[in-house]
Design a protein around this motif. Structure first.
Motif, PDB file in Angstrom:
ATOM      1  N   GLY A 167     -62.033   2.528 -16.426  1.00  0.00           N
ATOM      2  CA  GLY A 167     -61.844   2.221 -17.951  1.00  0.00           C
ATOM      3  C   GLY A 167     -62.860   1.318 -18.565  1.00  0.00           C
ATOM      4  N   ILE A 168     -62.787   1.007 -19.802  1.00  0.00           N
ATOM      5  CA  ILE A 168     -63.614   0.043 -20.413  1.00  0.00           C
ATOM      6  C   ILE A 168     -62.728  -0.987 -20.708  1.00  0.00           C
ATOM      7  N   GLU A 169     -63.353  -2.119 -20.631  1.00  0.00           N
ATOM      8  CA  GLU A 169     -62.576  -3.514 -20.778  1.00  0.00           C
ATOM      9  C   GLU A 169     -62.705  -3.970 -22.328  1.00  0.00           C
ATOM     10  N   ALA A 170     -63.900  -3.694 -23.098  1.00  0.00           N
ATOM     11  CA  ALA A 170     -64.050  -3.912 -24.434  1.00  0.00           C
ATOM     12  C   ALA A 170     -65.068  -2.767 -24.961  1.00  0.00           C
ATOM     13  N   PHE A 171     -64.699  -2.333 -26.236  1.00  0.00           N
ATOM     14  CA  PHE A 171     -65.575  -1.621 -26.699  1.00  0.00           C
ATOM     15  C   PHE A 171     -65.741  -1.786 -28.175  1.00  0.00           C
ATOM     16  N   TYR A 172     -67.003  -2.269 -28.618  1.00  0.00           N
ATOM     17  CA  TYR A 172     -67.444  -2.951 -29.989  1.00  0.00           C
ATOM     18  C   TYR A 172     -68.210  -1.800 -30.517  1.00  0.00           C
ATOM     19  N   PRO A 173     -67.858  -1.027 -31.765  1.00  0.00           N
ATOM     20  CA  PRO A 173     -68.555  -0.173 -32.201  1.00  0.00           C
ATOM     21  C   PRO A 173     -69.224  -0.971 -33.478  1.00  0.00           C
ATOM     22  N   ILE A 174     -70.789  -1.188 -33.517  1.00  0.00           N
ATOM     23  CA  ILE A 174     -71.214  -1.984 -34.559  1.00  0.00           C
ATOM     24  C   ILE A 174     -72.183  -1.399 -35.440  1.00  0.00           C
ATOM     25  N   TRP A 175     -72.482  -2.077 -36.623  1.00  0.00           N
ATOM     26  CA  TRP A 175     -73.659  -1.722 -37.399  1.00  0.00           C
ATOM     27  C   TRP A 175     -74.402  -3.083 -37.789  1.00  0.00           C
ATOM     28  N   CYS A 176     -75.601  -2.942 -37.829  1.00  0.00           N
ATOM     29  CA  CYS A 176     -76.302  -4.440 -38.305  1.00  0.00           C
ATOM     30  C   CYS A 176     -77.459  -3.829 -39.312  1.00  0.00           C
ATOM     31  N   PHE A 177     -77.495  -4.541 -40.494  1.00  0.00           N
ATOM     32  CA  PHE A 177     -78.640  -4.341 -41.322  1.00  0.00           C
ATOM     33  C   PHE A 177     -79.864  -4.804 -40.671  1.00  0.00           C
ATOM     34  N   ASP A 178     -80.920  -3.964 -41.157  1.00  0.00           N
ATOM     35  CA  ASP A 178     -82.129  -3.943 -40.744  1.00  0.00           C
ATOM     36  C   ASP A 178     -83.175  -4.415 -41.970  1.00  0.00           C
ATOM     37  N   PRO A 179     -83.528  -5.552 -42.034  1.00  0.00           N
ATOM     38  CA  PRO A 179     -84.145  -6.072 -43.221  1.00  0.00           C
ATOM     39  C   PRO A 179     -85.329  -5.372 -43.483  1.00  0.00           C
ATOM     40  N   GLN A 180     -86.217  -5.026 -42.451  1.00  0.00           N
ATOM     41  CA  GLN A 180     -87.394  -4.204 -42.755  1.00  0.00           C
ATOM     42  C   GLN A 180     -87.017  -3.047 -43.373  1.00  0.00           C
ATOM     43  N   TYR A 181     -86.040  -2.271 -42.892  1.00  0.00           N
ATOM     44  CA  TYR A 181     -85.837  -1.022 -43.535  1.00  0.00           C
ATOM     45  C   TYR A 181     -85.240  -1.170 -44.912  1.00  0.00           C
ATOM     46  N   VAL A 182     -84.304  -2.193 -44.947  1.00  0.00           N
ATOM     47  CA  VAL A 182     -83.661  -2.486 -46.319  1.00  0.00           C
ATOM     48  C   VAL A 182     -84.537  -2.920 -47.385  1.00  0.00           C
ATOM     49  N   TRP A 183     -85.460  -3.669 -47.206  1.00  0.00           N
ATOM     50  CA  TRP A 183     -86.350  -4.031 -48.326  1.00  0.00           C
ATOM     51  C   TRP A 183     -87.588  -3.500 -48.200  1.00  0.00           C
ATOM     52  N   LYS A 184     -88.000  -3.139 -47.204  1.00  0.00           N
ATOM     53  CA  LYS A 184     -89.432  -2.305 -47.086  1.00  0.00           C
ATOM     54  C   LYS A 184     -89.323  -0.993 -47.821  1.00  0.00           C
ATOM     55  N   HIS A 185     -88.059  -0.431 -47.651  1.00  0.00           N
ATOM     56  CA  HIS A 185     -87.922   0.817 -48.358  1.00  0.00           C
ATOM     57  C   HIS A 185     -87.245   0.876 -49.706  1.00  0.00           C
ATOM     58  N   LYS A 186     -87.103  -0.326 -50.373  1.00  0.00           N
ATOM     59  CA  LYS A 186     -86.580  -0.377 -51.744  1.00  0.00           C
ATOM     60  C   LYS A 186     -85.339   0.421 -51.830  1.00  0.00           C
ATOM     61  N   VAL A 187     -84.543   0.614 -51.072  1.00  0.00           N
ATOM     62  CA  VAL A 187     -83.289   1.545 -50.985  1.00  0.00           C
ATOM     63  C   VAL A 187     -82.625   1.332 -52.391  1.00  0.00           C
ATOM     64  N   GLY A 188     -82.497   2.397 -53.261  1.00  0.00           N
ATOM     65  CA  GLY A 188     -81.947   2.345 -54.556  1.00  0.00           C
ATOM     66  C   GLY A 188     -80.630   2.214 -54.487  1.00  0.00           C
ATOM     67  N   VAL A 189     -79.916   1.805 -55.324  1.00  0.00           N
ATOM     68  CA  VAL A 189     -78.311   1.478 -55.386  1.00  0.00           C
ATOM     69  C   VAL A 189     -77.564   2.785 -54.927  1.00  0.00           C
ATOM     70  N   ASN A 190     -78.058   4.116 -55.393  1.00  0.00           N
ATOM     71  CA  ASN A 190     -77.341   5.068 -54.933  1.00  0.00           C
ATOM     72  C   ASN A 190     -77.409   5.365 -53.592  1.00  0.00           C
ATOM     73  N   ARG A 191     -78.460   5.244 -52.939  1.00  0.00           N
ATOM     74  CA  ARG A 191     -78.401   5.358 -51.548  1.00  0.00           C
ATOM     75  C   ARG A 191     -77.799   4.179 -50.718  1.00  0.00           C
ATOM     76  N   TRP A 192     -77.673   2.949 -51.234  1.00  0.00           N
ATOM     77  CA  TRP A 192     -76.778   1.877 -50.634  1.00  0.00           C
ATOM     78  C   TRP A 192     -75.507   2.349 -50.811  1.00  0.00           C
ATOM     79  N   GLN A 193     -75.017   2.932 -51.842  1.00  0.00           N
ATOM     80  CA  GLN A 193     -73.290   3.315 -52.234  1.00  0.00           C
ATOM     81  C   GLN A 193     -73.199   4.358 -51.155  1.00  0.00           C
ATOM     82  N   PHE A 194     -74.180   5.403 -51.024  1.00  0.00           N
ATOM     83  CA  PHE A 194     -73.864   6.460 -49.878  1.00  0.00           C
ATOM     84  C   PHE A 194     -73.812   5.773 -48.680  1.00  0.00           C
TER      85      PHE A 194
END
Ligand code: FAD
Length: 580
Positions: free
Chosen positions: A33-60
């Motif tokens: 078995g697995i002692e601990a399982f961590y599902p994570i997400w981290c924001f990637d600044p390069q992706y987030v600001w380089k691509h100027k993600v608009g508010v609709n895509r952010w919401q999605f």
């Protein structure tokens, strides 16, 4: 056996069904078995600001993250998606150490930027901070891994046709059958982060970015680097790793009616495929770009974020198509016009992106023909794009802005561009129209500028499909019939003479009779007065002469094709704002 503590890094795979990477992570437990399982997400600044993600895509994106989190919780009440605020480079070493991670697993991402990021994480950061960690990477974002298709199926060479993709893919093997959704999930371990420098915040406080800039004159439609960099805490303002809200990130309100998430993706897939006749007879060229209701599946945003497995889509659609007995007068559609062909186009672009340096720009891109477009991007000596750009010719900048804002004076173009901004999705042939118009059709503006606007507004923006389709539409690659230009009146009239899309997105034109709905400037003054819309006052006059500019563009493309230069003609591109 040493305890197994797994970090599962969600990125392009916001789903629990058919996820080879997630399954591989769960299989790590073996018998003990697995002692601990961590599902994570981290924001990637390069992706987030380089691509100027608009508010609709952010919401999605946020809705898709929340949905994954809820679904994880449904499998194991102690589980959820743990959102780490900060770039992978910053947050991963902290959790590797503090959570005693032994294995890290994620879905393979073959896009150029992601390749670079992952290579840095795996080959530099892991080695430096946690060399004991075993990293497992599984492909699952494509029908077949683009890297294998290019390397094993096509001797490392680029792929630019569907036929070539099919040939190369056949050498790699059959599209894997989808895996069932996971049904059990180990608990997470302790969530303490003793080595993180966390700022104390009041419960419920705004996240760093918004709090800091509140009241200032900020654009709430996109996030910029400055705002992103100032999250106060890795675990969030309430130290609970929760999925942030738009408001807490300092973003404004979304306008799209398309909700994110795996639950919605599967519901939509079920609904579409339930209509077997529609699925089997689906023909992309016959679908209407003018339709108010989507005439195609509208599943692209779900594929983009991995809320829907492309293999699940493929095999389920194939089953319906292969088993369908057509009724009288019906014909089962073949590839490439059918749904399977559409998914294969996506694969073709992923392969092209994998094999092409500088795929999203003209300079240094051997795939893209060189045309002397207006407003081409400029780069410094290191090859980094210069932002803000040296200004191009004022008239071209104005044309570009009018195109972006849906104020060209051509109702079909304006309606589509306004729909794009409002909904974050437009029909494929509507994308054709506006992309052709901006580039080789009339405006003769660089396709690079078009990709950036789509990047900001589209929910389904994708690093392979977006530049690839722009190169196609501008006849820079994939397609070369530059003399075939979409009519700004005749093309939408083919599928809708009443102009329903125009009436919805350009409401100032809603009272015009059908005859003038795509060309209101031709309506006599009395008709304009009756429609309560004077062209030139209440709605713009056409910003250019459609026919004249089309002829000029075709002539320029002819010369460019004769010259035969490609994107690596960098010496030509170095000049500023070329005269055209
Ligand atoms: P459907 O017709 O239902 O097709 C099913 C799926 O097949 C789509 O969801 C998509 O994943 C894939 N697909 C279909 N056509 C294409 C295609 N030409 N290229 C790649 N994949 C395809 N698609 C994106 O996913 N992201 C983009 O950033 C993007 N940018 C585009 C830019 C331009 C200028 C143009 C002309 C097209 C672009 N496309 C892009 C391709 C295509 O328009 C969309 O994938 C499609 O319209 C999405 O709607 P749908 O899901 O209803 O498609």
């Amino acid at each position: 056996m040493a305890p197994v503590r797994v970090l599962y890094w969600f990125r392009t795979d916001l789903r629990l069904h058919d996820s080879p990477a997630l399954q591989a992570a769960l299989d790590l437990g073996g018998k003990s078995g697995i002692e601990a399982f961590y599902p994570i997400w981290c924001f990637d600044p390069q992706y987030v600001w380089k691509h100027k993600v608009g508010v609709n895509r952010w919401q999605f994106l946020l809705q898709s993250m929340q949905d994954v989190s809820d679904r994880l919780k449904r499998v194991n009440d102690k589980q959820r998606l743990h959102v780490l605020r900060g770039s992978p480079e910053k947050v991963l070493p902290v959790v590797w150490k503090d959570w005693g991670i032994t294995h890290m697993v994620f879905e393979k991402d073959t896009a150029a930027y992601a390749r670079q990021r992952d290579e840095h994480v795996v080959n530099t950061l892991v080695k430096q901070h946690a060399p004991h960690i075993k990293v497992i990477i599984k492909d699952g974002h494509n029908l077949l891994d683009p890297e294998r298709v290019i390397k094993e199926g096509n001797n490392g060479k680029c792929i630019t046709t569907l036929v070539a993709w099919k040939k190369a893919a056949a050498k790699v093997g059959e599209v894997p059958k989808p895996l069932p959704a996971i049904t059990s999930l180990p608990d997470p371990g302790s969530l303490d982060l003793p080595s993180a420098t966390e700022k104390k915040m009041e419960p419920g406080a705004m996240d760093g970015p918004y709090a800091r800039l509140e009241g200032e004159n900020v654009n709430h439609d996109i996030m910029d680097k400055e705002r992103f960099d100032c999250f106060a805490s890795i675990s969030g303002p309430d130290h609970d790793f929760a999925v942030p809200t738009l408001l807490s990130l300092g973003l404004g309100e979304a306008t799209t009616s398309i909700p994110g998430g795996e639950t919605e993706a599967l519901r939509r897939l079920d609904a579409f495929l339930a209509d077997k006749s529609r699925t089997a007879t689906f023909s992309k060229p016959a679908s209407a770009p003018t339709s108010l209701e989507p005439s195609t599946t509208q599943l692209s945003p779900y594929l983009k974020f991995g809320c829907l497995s492309v293999r699940e889509f493929y095999w389920r659609a194939k089953e319906v198509i292969d088993s369908y007995v057509p009724k009288k007068g019906e014909k089962v559609t073949k590839e490439p016009e059918n749904l399977l062909g559409q998914l294969e186009f996506r694969e073709m672009y992923y392969c092209a992106e994998f094999a092409t340096p500088n795929y999203d720009r003209i300079r240094g891109n051997p795939l893209s023909r060189f045309m002397n477009w207006a407003l081409m991007n400029h780069y410094d000596e290191k090859g980094e794009m210069i932002v803000p750009r040296p200004r191009g010719k004022e008239a071209d900048e104005q044309k570009f802005t009018k195109w972006k804002e849906g104020q060209t004076g051509f109702p079909w173009i304006d309606a589509v561009m306004r729909q794009l901004k409002h909904e974050g999705w437009i029909h494929h042939l509507a994308r054709h129209s506006v992309a052709c118009f901006l580039t080789r059709g009339q405006c003769y503006i660089s396709w690079e500028r078009g990709t950036e606007v789509f990047d900001e507004y589209l929910l389904d923006w994708d690093p392979a499909s977006n530049p690839g389709n722009w190169m196609w539409l501008s006849c820079s690659a994939f397609f070369s019939q530059y003399f075939r230009v979409y009519g700004l009146v005749s093309w939408p009239q083919k599928t809708d003479k009443t102009g329903a899309l125009v009436r919805k997105y350009c409401p100032e034109l809603k009272n015009f009779p059908d005859k003038f709905i795509y060309s209101p400037h031709l309506a006599p003054l009395a008709v304009q007065e009756k429609a309560k819309c004077i062209i030139g006052k209440d709605y713009p006059l056409p910003m250019l002469d459609e026919k004249h500019e089309k002829e000029r563009c075709i002539a320029r493309l002819k010369v460019a094709y004769e010259e035969g230069l490609h994107g690596d003609a960098s010496e030509v591109l170095d000049g500023s704002a070329e005269e055209i």
